[in-house]
Enzyme design. Structure first.
Site, mmCIF file in Angstrom:
data_model
loop_
_atom_site.group_PDB
_atom_site.id
_atom_site.type_symbol
_atom_site.label_atom_id
_atom_site.label_comp_id
_atom_site.label_asym_id
_atom_site.label_seq_id
_atom_site.Cartn_x
_atom_site.Cartn_y
_atom_site.Cartn_z
ATOM 1 N N HIS A 165 0.810 -1.215 0.000
ATOM 2 C CA HIS A 165 0.000 0.000 0.000
ATOM 3 C C HIS A 165 0.850 1.276 0.000
ATOM 4 O O HIS A 165 0.334 2.363 -0.238
ATOM 5 C CB HIS A 165 -0.983 0.001 1.182
ATOM 6 N N ASP A 170 0.147 -7.683 1.509
ATOM 7 C CA ASP A 170 0.488 -6.270 1.590
ATOM 8 C C ASP A 170 2.003 -6.059 1.648
ATOM 9 O O ASP A 170 2.509 -5.250 2.419
ATOM 10 C CB ASP A 170 -0.183 -5.598 2.792
ATOM 11 N N SER A 222 4.696 2.720 7.819
ATOM 12 C CA SER A 222 4.408 1.530 7.015
ATOM 13 C C SER A 222 5.609 1.147 6.161
ATOM 14 O O SER A 222 6.173 1.979 5.452
ATOM 15 C CB SER A 222 3.205 1.788 6.106
#
Length: 505
Positions: free
Chosen positions: A141, A171, A248
């Site tokens: 993402h 992911d 992230s």
């Protein structure tokens, strides 16, 4: 004369006593100052403090903790990068009054012309260098929507990055830069990680100005699933180390400075997107295979069993009279799948895979997907309260499973209904006995004839002259239907009755 001498002596003695009392007891004391030095003085303790650990376990000093954290930050920080992605977004705008182009009332009132404009959207994330050749592991993402990807190292060098491969199911993504003198992270073994261990999170929260922020916490839990909507393979490490937007793709490392996770998600209360002490990281052991497949093959190759599985909760265990709440309950078996060929049946509970105890469906899914395709694995299942040993030769997960399932029919039949085989779980959910036979109605087309007489939860036990036990029986009976009407035997809780359905032409 004696009286005078006695008075004089008494006065002298009184004066001496008064002077002594005044100088000793009434003299003001100097202020007592306590100095806290680097080396604490030894103190005698009347009562020994209680200990939460055994006497054979050496408790490290605060100074040792401090030095460990400093060393980890120094060694790992060069392996963590800041990732900035850029994308051009087209937006409808008004050339006369910018900002009012999306307001239809404003546009019509002033008879303004339509037009399109462009604006740049940027996103921030982190990544971890895993190879001297420039390969960087991050989250899908972080890079999936970026048209331009920029990577900044700790020494402020900047590079354009290319996407090597992505895997939305976990992911994860791998990107690459052309750079020299890179320091890859040391990969640890996340399987050996224990709840309560110290961990550090490193990344770039909120802004490039906050790059290489280091936070500390502990492993709060392992094996967390159902965290990210749409992700198929989850077994997250949960930590209370501060993780925020921008972290992230960053590193989660243990007290030895080994990479044991990729920071991926945080739990929020809806009011704020910041840290609440609940962060999630993808275990590095799961990421290793994904990363290797993406680099070597450009896509992820997964082993496949061919079943739909669900958890064994307390109600299911009681309904099936099981002693364990671990394992994965088989709710569906795909035709011609490795599971069907191995003899796995709907209602089986897989409790062991390749010698490892299966904790839950997510655990089994990860065990299977990380296995080598074509290898024969040992299974232990519970069937009818007895353990059975099976062998299964794993296949490759197809891009899309086109073959029909033997336990469910996900499309509306010509009767306007969807059905599933009556598994112990569905029997318990709808209030039936596990010995009941037939297929159970799960959905009904409101516009169909069936909606008039059938309900979700009804069991179809016979169609025409054919008894129904499985999905295959049901499909065969539907295909053999001829004429305008068909007679169906239905069981609804404790009642059994026939209904007549008109067959659409």
């Amino acid at each position: 004369m004696k009286k005078i001498i006695s008075l004089v002596l008494g006065s002298v003695i009184f004066v001496i006593i008064g002077y002594f009392i005044g100088t000793v007891f009434l003299k003001p004391k100097p202020e007592h100052v306590v100095l806290y030095e680097g080396t604490p003085q030894e103190q005698k303790m009347t009562v020994a403090p209680a200990s939460f650990v055994g006497t054979d376990i050496e408790t490290p000093s605060l100074q040792a903790f401090n030095e460990a954290f400093v060393k980890i930050a120094k060694n790992v920080n060069p392996s963590v990068v800041t990732i900035t992605t850029e994308k051009v977004i087209k937006t409808r705008m008004n050339p006369v009054f910018p900002g009012f182009g999306d307001d239809d009332f404003f546009k019509q009132f002033f008879n303004l012309p339509e037009g399109w404009g462009e604006r740049k959207a940027t996103a921030l994330g982190s990544g971890v260098i895993v190879d001297e050749k420039g390969y960087i592991l991050t989250n899908n993402h972080v890079v999936e929507k970026g048209e331009k990807i920029k990577v900044e190292l700790i020494d402020k060098r900047e590079y354009k990055a290319e996407v090597i491969g992505t895997d939305p199911r976990t992911d994860l993504a791998v990107i690459k830069i052309k750079a020299k003198d890179l320091k890859p992270a040391i990969l640890g073994n996340s399987d050996n990680l224990k709840v309560g261990e110290w961990v550090l999170a490193i990344g770039s929260p909120f802004s490039e100005n906050l790059a290489h922020t280091v936070t500390a916490g502990i492993v709060s839990a392992k094996g967390r699933s159902n965290i990210i909507p749409g992700a198929s393979y989850e077994s997250f490490i949960q930590t209370d180390a501060a993780i925020n937007p921008g972290n992230s793709g960053g590193a989660l490392v243990n007290i030895r400075g080994e990479l044991i996770g990729i920071n991926t998600a945080i739990a929020t209360n809806g009011a704020t997107a910041g840290n609440l002490g609940i962060g999630f990281a993808i275990p590095i052991n799961l990421a290793k295979k994904i990363m290797t497949d993406l680099i070597e093959k450009g896509k992820v190759i997964r082993a496949w069993l061919g079943v739909k599985i669900q958890s064994v909760d307390d109600h299911t265990a009681k309904a099936m009279k099981l002693d364990t709440r671990n394992g994965a309950l088989i709710a569906e078996v795909v035709e011609d799948s490795p599971a069907e060929k191995a003899g796995i049946k709907v209602g089986d509970v897989i409790i062991k895979f390749d010698g490892k105890e299966v904790k839950d469906p997510s655990h089994l899914q990860n065990l299977v997907s990380n296995s080598e395709i074509g290898k024969v694995k040992d299974l232990v299942v519970i069937r009818g309260k007895k353990e059975r040993k099976l062998k299964v030769k794993l296949g490759e997960l197809p891009e899309s499973i086109k073959t029909a399932s033997k336990s469910t029919d996900k499309s509306f039949s010509k009767l306007g209904i969807q059905v599933e085989e009556l598994t112990p779980y569905l029997a318990q959910e709808y209030g039936y006995d596990s010995a009941d036979k037939g297929v159970i109605v799960t959905r009904i087309d409101r516009e169909s004839e069936a909606a008039r007489v059938l309900r979700p939860g009804d069991i179809l036990q016979r169609i025409g002259d054919k008894e129904i036990h499985t999905i295959s029986d049901y499909k065969e009976a539907i295909n053999d239907v001829s004429g305008e009407y068909i007679l169906v035997l239905v069981k609804r809780r404790n009642d059994t009755f026939f209904v007549t359905l008109e067959v659409p032409k």
